[in-house]
Write an enzyme that holds these catalytic residues in place. Structure first.
Site, PDB file in Angstrom:
ATOM      1  N   GLY A 280       0.746  -0.461   0.297  1.00  0.00           N
ATOM      2  CA  GLY A 280      -0.210   0.163  -0.409  1.00  0.00           C
ATOM      3  C   GLY A 280       0.838   0.916   0.245  1.00  0.00           C
ATOM      4  O   GLY A 280       2.221   1.301   0.661  1.00  0.00           O
TER       5      GLY A 280
ATOM      6  N   SER B 275     -18.403  17.117   1.395  1.00  0.00           N
ATOM      7  CA  SER B 275     -17.448  17.980   3.065  1.00  0.00           C
ATOM      8  C   SER B 275     -18.865  18.329   4.286  1.00  0.00           C
ATOM      9  O   SER B 275     -19.921  18.889   3.785  1.00  0.00           O
ATOM     10  CB  SER B 275     -16.718  19.083   2.640  1.00  0.00           C
ATOM     11  OG  SER B 275     -16.330  19.523   4.122  1.00  0.00           O
TER      12      SER B 275
ATOM     13  N   ARG C 213     -21.332  12.674  13.557  1.00  0.00           N
ATOM     14  CA  ARG C 213     -21.223  12.740  12.628  1.00  0.00           C
ATOM     15  C   ARG C 213     -22.267  11.144  12.347  1.00  0.00           C
ATOM     16  O   ARG C 213     -23.367  10.646  12.235  1.00  0.00           O
ATOM     17  CB  ARG C 213     -20.041  11.409  11.850  1.00  0.00           C
ATOM     18  CG  ARG C 213     -19.088  12.526  10.912  1.00  0.00           C
ATOM     19  CD  ARG C 213     -17.519  12.100  11.007  1.00  0.00           C
ATOM     20  NE  ARG C 213     -16.967  12.892  10.382  1.00  0.00           N
ATOM     21  CZ  ARG C 213     -15.759  12.752   9.561  1.00  0.00           C
ATOM     22  NH1 ARG C 213     -15.482  11.970   9.663  1.00  0.00           N
ATOM     23  NH2 ARG C 213     -15.173  13.740   9.039  1.00  0.00           N
TER      24      ARG C 213
ATOM     25  N   ARG D  97     -14.332   7.825  14.841  1.00  0.00           N
ATOM     26  CA  ARG D  97     -13.160   8.853  14.209  1.00  0.00           C
ATOM     27  C   ARG D  97     -13.660  10.189  14.544  1.00  0.00           C
ATOM     28  O   ARG D  97     -14.794  10.793  13.588  1.00  0.00           O
ATOM     29  CB  ARG D  97     -11.818   8.487  12.982  1.00  0.00           C
ATOM     30  CG  ARG D  97     -11.018   9.180  12.907  1.00  0.00           C
ATOM     31  CD  ARG D  97     -10.538   8.973  11.917  1.00  0.00           C
ATOM     32  NE  ARG D  97     -10.991   8.506  10.994  1.00  0.00           N
ATOM     33  CZ  ARG D  97     -11.966   9.856   9.761  1.00  0.00           C
ATOM     34  NH1 ARG D  97     -11.071  10.771   9.888  1.00  0.00           N
ATOM     35  NH2 ARG D  97     -12.373   9.756   9.157  1.00  0.00           N
TER      36      ARG D  97
ATOM     37  N   ALA E 230       0.302   5.876   4.729  1.00  0.00           N
ATOM     38  CA  ALA E 230       0.670   5.371   5.537  1.00  0.00           C
ATOM     39  C   ALA E 230       2.056   5.087   5.510  1.00  0.00           C
ATOM     40  O   ALA E 230       3.249   4.876   5.496  1.00  0.00           O
ATOM     41  CB  ALA E 230       0.117   4.217   6.832  1.00  0.00           C
TER      42      ALA E 230
END
Lengths: 643, 262
Positions: free
Chosen positions: A40, A284, A331, A440, A44
């Site tokens: 990947g 957004s 959210r 998150r 990260a």
């Protein structure tokens, strides 16, 4: 299985520094003797490959796309948090740590979260030095905005394309190392299995997506930075290729999978328009600053032109139920409220499979108050994007939105060094479970990906490699041959189902719908049991009836899809098992049985303040649960309230 | 709310880089005009798989116009008829019932066809490898606010940095030049003080690599700007040329291959 978190002790603000000092180092001259595989090239993986290459290790980076620049980190819009306190508004490392632990609904490890907050400032320095064109003020210094309900302005951004710019920074750093000869890239290669020798991760098996060649790659350690599993829902804001294959194959060989039921649903996405829908597009969250969310009071008005529905017949349900936060509730709460309105038959927009799944996000009041030009200045690009996709002009008619799967907090269990339960196998970014707990916060995914890649792994990997003593292995090692054999066998099965009748996508859609209905925004024991009864049967139908055209020895996108769907069919079951086990509501996991009288989530700290790390037993329907207890020394668990 | 379209597709099919290709005709019936162009191809492909035929190969990933994976020539236009739009963001409502649509891969010597509509754009990565970065070591960066950058420069750098590397500029250019792509990266970094130390070296290396990859030269047609889904301005090509010409006079060293980073 023993879960050793290897979290250092002592004052939290000294733990990372102390740990880094305690970790062994690898002499610069010895680094090139160590081969590291990174799967990947998102934030990260890209950052890790670049940094490890720069340190002198021999890095091999693998990705299924044609270029490392295309990983899905590129699509992140909003921004990246950092405790810089450039705004002098009271931010600090401790406050970012506190907000993240609380936002995660007290289901993350304190030490990991503190480290994340601590290195956040270095990330901004690093990216700026790379030439990432962050937004600036007229002074020439960096601009910030507030995000996701935080009370400070700590979010750095590059227009609406922060993920793109950060990823291009990491990509360019990676390509610099390719030029320097320390990193070798392998594009259009998909990892299909892990090689474990004597209990230690030693390599991977890949399929070359152009030629179909299957081969083994050996190394001293393996990093999985292969992203999340949100595409289990079929429809999500993930890229089409995002998949769980790398993490799931590792799980099957002994890596514990933690908290798979923690998935994040983003409230403001463009609704499904038809059964051909292939993915969902996020708008957004900032839109909720000036838009008012509503549905008709009466289901009979669902098909009317919204502009003709009088005020008295509209239900501004967020403002009604959450007067203090109104349209700006977090959210998870906004998402569930939208679902509830649609479940009541008051959803709007086109009917798909007989249901209308959409709510209005109306800017009429803001346009009246601020003028069209002000709204255009704030959201012009988003309105244009909406118009392009939905074919309606949001300046004139209310937008329609609906929640969609966006991010997965669960992932491979890792210790403080980001090492999984297989020694030598590391997981970084969205692929691990480590920092976000059950939910998150906005603008923290980019932060975590880069923290893991630029700053955490380069230290912890050295600690592992310094003590690495395993013997050299070659392609003829029995375990290597066995892994290659497993892959070849599986591909053969995929291309030769006994009764080929359905496309991989049709299975994926069916699984996605099932998991979305029963293990999506809200879950019940009955629903989860229903899904658990269906998934193994669906898996059997898949292996019996999947239709893959062409062969494995060529460029074959249908075969790629089929392999990914096969793994989602296994992971989906574990998600439901985890959700059924967790008899509480926490963050993105909402169990209808566990709510307060007014419909809010109810956590159960007594019994569920732990990480659920599932171990593969050979029987997919009966994984073994291992628990890592969570203790909170600094941020005491409290109830979230947004009333 | 939605309309149904009946269309005829002529799609370029090619087994591999070495084989010859050709157009194959496919009917696309009952296409909902809310579909994206790629969703329309999905529907055609599902039908092909059900018949046991090989589906049309095409690159795609994010399907929200930012990853740069997708891109095909639609009726001779890179990414199709709508301005500032990637193929994945092109919706079928721009077409009319009965339309014939010709779909081809990007055509350029530097982009060999992998299969059908999929091409190899590795040349663009190699241009970046040659110098499209700031050589900063991880962990060695000073505080981000130590260096002020005029907002106008930062904004202009961002205009260039938005490039998604899709290759439409190359496909649209009569010379198959990647000048817009190359100049966007050069321009982005040249506008920032962080990119200044390597500015001269960068433009020379990247232009040399561009030419080595068999991309053509820019002769100011402007097709690239018109096709660019991110509306990157050809002014960046002018800036690149100016920098490049300047180095011919001011360059203090010969262009030598860079060794390692040590």
């Amino acid at each position: 299985m023993e879960l050793r978190s290897n979290v250092p002790t002592g004052p939290i603000e000294k733990r990372w520094e102390k740990h880094r000092f305690d970790l062994k180092l690898v002499n610069p001259a010895n680094r090139r003797k160590h081969t590291v595989i990174v799967v990947g090239t998102g934030l990260a993986g890209g950052a890790a490959s670049a940094t490890l290459g720069e340190l002198g290790y021999n890095v091999h980076a693998f990705y299924y796309q044609d270029s490392p620049r295309r990983a899905h980190s590129i699509a992140a819009q909003g921004g990246i948090n950092a405790a810089k306190n450039y705004q002098n508004d009271g931010d600090s490392i401790y406050r970012l740590f506190y907000d993240t632990v609380k936002g995660g609904d007290f289901r993350a490890r304190e030490s990991n979260v503190y480290r994340l907050a601590e290195v956040s400032a270095n990330i901004i320095d690093q990216c700026t030095a790379q030439g990432v064109p962050f937004a600036r003020e007229y002074s020439g210094l960096l601009d910030n905005r507030s995000f996701g309900g935080a009370q400070v302005s700590r979010t750095f951004y590059a227009r609406g394309q922060t993920g793109q710019q950060l990823l291009l920074g990491a990509y360019q750093a990676l390509e610099r190392q390719v030029n320097a000869g320390t990193v070798t890239t392998h594009g259009r290669h998909e990892m299909l299995d892990l090689i474990v020798i004597d209990g230690v991760a030693r390599g991977i098996v890949t399929r070359n997506l152009v030629t179909g060649e299957i081969r083994a790659w050996l190394a001293d350690c393996v990093v999985l930075a292969s992203g999340g599993y949100g595409n289990v829902f079929y429809l999500s804001t993930n890229a089409k290729g995002c998949n769980t294959t790398a993490t799931w194959r590792a799980h099957r060989l002994g890596a514990a999978f933690a908290n798979p039921c923690y998935t994040q649903i983003h409230p403001t996405c463009i609704p499904v328009a038809g059964d051909y829908q292939s993915k969902l597009t996020l708008m957004s969250e900032s839109l909720r600053n000036d838009g008012r969310v509503w549905v008709p009071k009466n289901a009979a008005d669902a098909t009317k032109d919204p502009r003709t529905i009088p005020e008295a017949d509209r239900d501004y349900y967020l403002e009604r139920r959450y007067p203090a936060f109104g349209n700006l509730v977090p959210r998870d709460i906004a998402s569930r409220a939208a679902k509830k309105s649609c479940d009541e038959g008051r959803g709007v927009g086109p009917a798909v499979d007989g249901e209308r799944r959409g709510v209005y996000l109306d800017f009429a009041d803001s346009i009246k108050r601020l003028g069209k030009s002000k709204i255009a200045e704030r959201y012009g690009n988003l309105f244009e994007m909406y118009e392009r996709i939905a074919g309606e002009n949001p300046y004139e008619t209310p937008m329609r939105i609906y929640p969609a799967s966006h991010y997965t907090m669960g992932g491979l269990w890792v210790d403080y060094n980001l090492m999984t339960t297989i020694p030598g196998l590391f997981a970084a970014g969205e692929a691990n479970f480590s920092d976000h707990g059950a939910n998150r916060l906005g603008a923290s995914a980019l932060m975590q990906g880069l923290a893991d890649g630029y700053f955490v792994l380069p230290s912890t990997l050295a600690g592992y490699l310094a003590g690495f003593k395993a013997p050299k292995v070659a392609d003829d090692h029995p375990e290597v041959k066995a892994a290659v054999g497993r892959v070849t066998e599986r591909l053969k099965k995929l291309t030769s189902a006994p009764k080929p009748s359905r496309t991989p996508d049709s299975f994926h859609k069916e699984l996605g719908r099932l998991v979305w209905d029963e293990c999506g925004m809200s879950r019940t024991a009955d629903g989860l049991k229903k899904a658990l009864a269906r998934i193994p049967a669906l898996r059997e139908e898949f292996w019996n009836g999947v239709r893959v055209t062409g062969s494995g020895e060529e460029f074959n996108q249908t075969l790629e899809k089929a392999g990914r769907v096969a793994d989602f069919l296994e992971l989906g079951e574990l998600m439901c098992i985890d959700a059924l086990n967790r008899e509480e509501s926490a963050g993105g996991h909402f169990r209808e049985e566990h709510q307060t009288e007014d419909g809010e989530a109810r956590r159960n700290d007594e019994e569920f303040s732990y990480v659920a790390a599932w171990e593969h037993t050979g029987n997919l329907s009966q994984p073994k649960l291992n628990k890592e207890p969570l203790t909170f020394e600094y941020v005491k668990p409290s109830n979230r309230s947004y009333k | 709310m939605s309309k149904k379209l009946n269309l005829t597709l002529h799609v370029w099919r090619q087994k591999g880089p070495k084989s010859s290709g050709g157009f194959v005709k496919y009917p696309a019936q009952g296409i909902d005009d809310h579909m994206s162009f790629l969703e329309m191809l999905d529907v055609v492909n599902e039908g092909l798989i059900e018949k046991g035929e090989e589906p049309i190969a095409f690159d795609h990933d994010c399907r929200e116009g930012i990853c740069g994976s997708c891109g095909v020539m639609i009726n001779g236009m890179a990414h199709g008829p709508r301005k500032a739009t990637t193929t994945c963001q092109l919706h079928m409502r721009v077409f009319s019932d009965g339309d014939e649509i010709w779909v081809e891969p990007w055509r350029a010597a530097a982009f060999p066809v992998v299969k059908d509509l999929v091409v190899d754009r590795g040349a663009l990565d190699r241009i970046v490898q040659s110098g499209g970065y700031v050589s900063v070591r991880t962990g060695s960066a000073p505080d981000a606010n130590n260096l002020a950058v005029p907002k106008t420069d930062a904004d202009l750098a961002m205009d260039a940095a938005q490039c998604i590397g899709c290759g439409a500029c190359v496909a649209a250019c009569p010379n198959a030049s990647a000048s817009l792509f190359t100049s966007a990266k050069i321009g982005h970094l040249a506008l920032l003080p962080q990119g200044a130390p390597e500015r001269e070296d960068r433009v020379r290396r990247m232009v040399a690599q561009h030419d080595a990859e068999l991309f053509g030269s820019c002769t100011q047609h402007g097709e690239c700007e018109a096709a660019c889904p991110k509306e990157i301005s050809i002014n960046f090509i002018a800036r690149m040329n100016a920098d490049f010409i300047k180095t011919a006079i001011t360059a203090t060293t010969d262009l030598k291959p860079r060794e390692g980073t040590e």
